[in-house]
Write a protein that holds these residues in place. Structure first.
Motif, mmCIF file in Angstrom:
data_model
loop_
_atom_site.group_PDB
_atom_site.id
_atom_site.type_symbol
_atom_site.label_atom_id
_atom_site.label_comp_id
_atom_site.label_asym_id
_atom_site.label_seq_id
_atom_site.Cartn_x
_atom_site.Cartn_y
_atom_site.Cartn_z
ATOM 1 N N ALA A 144 3.784 -6.847 8.979
ATOM 2 C CA ALA A 144 4.231 -6.259 7.705
ATOM 3 C C ALA A 144 3.788 -4.804 7.551
ATOM 4 C CB ALA A 144 3.695 -7.082 6.532
ATOM 5 N N LYS A 145 2.678 -4.475 8.167
ATOM 6 C CA LYS A 145 2.089 -3.136 8.009
ATOM 7 C C LYS A 145 2.347 -2.226 9.204
ATOM 8 C CE LYS A 145 -0.249 -3.573 4.053
ATOM 9 N NZ LYS A 145 -0.143 -2.600 2.922
ATOM 10 N N GLY A 146 2.851 -2.777 10.312
ATOM 11 C CA GLY A 146 2.747 -2.043 11.564
ATOM 12 C C GLY A 146 4.013 -1.503 12.191
ATOM 13 N N ILE A 185 0.946 7.585 3.365
ATOM 14 C CA ILE A 185 1.692 6.543 2.639
ATOM 15 C C ILE A 185 1.672 5.289 3.512
ATOM 16 C CG2 ILE A 185 3.796 5.907 1.421
ATOM 17 C CD1 ILE A 185 4.620 8.822 1.331
ATOM 18 N N ASP A 186 1.008 4.261 2.990
ATOM 19 C CA ASP A 186 0.894 2.986 3.697
ATOM 20 C C ASP A 186 2.157 2.179 3.429
ATOM 21 O OD1 ASP A 186 0.154 0.523 4.741
ATOM 22 O OD2 ASP A 186 -1.279 0.060 3.142
ATOM 23 N N MET A 187 3.196 2.439 4.224
ATOM 24 C CA MET A 187 4.467 1.721 4.030
ATOM 25 C C MET A 187 4.262 0.252 4.409
ATOM 26 S SD MET A 187 6.346 4.165 2.839
ATOM 27 C CE MET A 187 7.800 3.138 2.629
ATOM 28 N N CYS A 220 -7.398 0.253 7.219
ATOM 29 C CA CYS A 220 -6.759 0.353 5.907
ATOM 30 C C CYS A 220 -7.457 -0.575 4.924
ATOM 31 C CB CYS A 220 -5.297 -0.067 6.003
ATOM 32 S SG CYS A 220 -4.415 0.663 7.399
ATOM 33 N N ILE A 221 -7.868 -0.017 3.796
ATOM 34 C CA ILE A 221 -8.526 -0.805 2.761
ATOM 35 C C ILE A 221 -7.466 -1.430 1.854
ATOM 36 C CG2 ILE A 221 -10.166 -0.729 0.837
ATOM 37 C CD1 ILE A 221 -11.463 -0.087 3.529
ATOM 38 N N GLY A 222 -7.649 -2.714 1.528
ATOM 39 C CA GLY A 222 -6.742 -3.382 0.604
ATOM 40 C C GLY A 222 -7.360 -3.472 -0.789
ATOM 41 N N TYR A 241 6.202 1.680 -0.842
ATOM 42 C CA TYR A 241 5.276 2.798 -0.582
ATOM 43 C C TYR A 241 3.923 2.486 -1.230
ATOM 44 C CZ TYR A 241 6.897 3.461 -5.279
ATOM 45 O OH TYR A 241 7.216 3.215 -6.577
ATOM 46 N N GLU A 242 2.875 3.031 -0.646
ATOM 47 C CA GLU A 242 1.521 2.988 -1.223
ATOM 48 C C GLU A 242 0.838 4.304 -0.862
ATOM 49 O OE1 GLU A 242 -0.605 -0.397 0.375
ATOM 50 O OE2 GLU A 242 0.700 -1.879 -0.601
ATOM 51 N N VAL A 243 0.693 5.222 -1.800
ATOM 52 C CA VAL A 243 0.052 6.503 -1.482
ATOM 53 C C VAL A 243 -1.467 6.297 -1.399
ATOM 54 C CG1 VAL A 243 -0.176 7.353 -3.888
ATOM 55 C CG2 VAL A 243 0.030 8.980 -1.989
ATOM 56 N N GLU A 244 -2.077 6.899 -0.384
ATOM 57 C CA GLU A 244 -3.515 6.680 -0.163
ATOM 58 C C GLU A 244 -4.186 7.927 0.419
ATOM 59 O OE1 GLU A 244 -4.499 2.936 1.601
ATOM 60 O OE2 GLU A 244 -2.649 1.958 0.874
ATOM 61 N N LEU A 245 -5.421 8.143 -0.005
ATOM 62 C CA LEU A 245 -6.240 9.197 0.608
ATOM 63 C C LEU A 245 -6.724 8.710 1.973
ATOM 64 C CD1 LEU A 245 -7.815 11.905 0.476
ATOM 65 C CD2 LEU A 245 -9.719 10.608 -0.537
#
Ligand SMILES: [Mg+2]
Ligand SMILES: [Mg+2]
Ligand SMILES: [Mg+2]
Lengths: 227, 227
Positions: free
Chosen positions: B125-127, B104-106, B22-24, B70-74
């Motif tokens: 936090a991400k997992g 969606i990178d919740m 995942c790119i930040g 939420y974070e929408v991502e390609l």
């Protein structure tokens, strides 16, 4: 007729783990040596399975500009799915372990220190190819009590780490409980349980040897020798 | 006769990815909205495959005490191994992509903020389980230019995110190059490419819808609808 137990971990299967979960700061003297804060609860991070280095696969590769540190750790290999395990369920935790391995959580310490300072993820510092040397699979019966074995690591035959797993701040049931309340652990997943004191740098040409002793007796399958 | 291409990504195969990278901070306005520092180079972290939520698998589960963002991502789904790719090798990067998905990178924002403050890993936090809702697999040919599509996300039918991927700070060849110089990417691995501005909270009962538009036209396979 030979009956192969379904799901028994092999070296080939280790790299197919769906994840490797790594516990941080689980030995008090190691927390102190890196001037870290002792955690009130276990915390953990991931290493990609692409970082796994099986016996005989060659040396740890030091990326350019990286201060490379070793951290010897007991690895658990799970034999079943674990989800929302209660910390009090010691039997459930032990039943979930199918086998063990010894591992070295190689760390790009300067990248990690920079990440900590900037509040950035640890995954780059922990995730380079070859950053997880691992021993052969150790049968569960070879380790009657995972909280009472001695882990050691030498660099060029000088002892750098040598402590008992009885020094773990959080024991295995608590670790599996905390992880499994965040992320479901699957059969084959690997959990590395933190490193005792004595971490330090290696450079190309150094030879790391690591192993496990039980009542002073060396466990053959646990031996790691890696450049 | 139907010829199935070997290795073609399916929904079943998505969960078998060997990793999700995942790119930040890859969109300037998103960096600003979280008061973060704009990165001089791409950085990335991992989500466990156990966090993947396929279409129809149910809602995102909000862990107790968690501020859920939420974070929408390609998402890119790779079709071959990538190792030490040069950033200038644009063709190599595009050739490595087998297909796309929307994701969606919740994020447990409060846990992430705490981790950033303490210099701890982001992986908790991400997992969490269900923290990576993903669309159907999108065929490569449906997205002629991954740097020129519109990503959107609505919450209860209000638009929250809606930006073009042309706003990426680092483009896909650079991303795959930087990742692959740290960790080998394998066929099937998933790379999510960062989120545009507009991230924010959701609570149980909210409905997130996300999608991709190309020249104003909705891509059917990219649609996500999740509680
Ligand atoms: Mg460690
Ligand atoms: Mg896998
Ligand atoms: Mg993101």
């Amino acid at each position: 007729m030979v009956l192969l137990r379904r799901g028994f971990a092999t070296m080939a299967s280790v790299k197919k783990a769906s994840k490797v979960v790594c516990i941080g700061r689980n030995y008090a003297d190691h927390v102190a040596e890196l001037n870290n804060v002792r955690p009130k609860q276990p915390f953990f991070f991931l290493k990609p399975t692409s970082s796994i280095l099986l016996p005989g696969e060659g040396p740890v590769i030091q990326p350019r500009g990286v201060d490379l540190h070793y951290e010897v750790e007991l690895a658990l290999i799970l034999g079943k799915q674990v989800k929302n395990l209660e910390a009090s369920d010691e039997q459930g935790a032990l039943d979930a372990i199918e086998s063990y391995a010894l591992s070295i959580d190689m760390t790009a310490r300067n990248i990690q220190n920079e990440a900590k300072k900037k509040g950035l993820p640890w995954d780059i510092a922990k995730g380079f190819d070859t950053f997880l040397p691992i021993s052969k699979v150790i049968s569960k019966s070879a380790i009657p009590d995972p909280h009472n074995i001695e882990l050691y690591l030498t660099v060029n035959n000088e002892v750098r780490q040598n402590d008992s797993t009885e020094l773990m701040l959080f024991r295995i049931p608590r670790l599996l409980s905390d992880i499994s309340k965040v992320m479901t652990l699957n059969a084959g997943d690997i959990v590395i349980t933190g490193t005792p004191k004595g971490v330090g740098p290696v450079v190309p040409g150094d030879v790391m040897r690591a192993g496990i002793k039980i009542n002073g007796k060396e466990l053959e399958d646990a031996k790691i020798e890696v450049g």
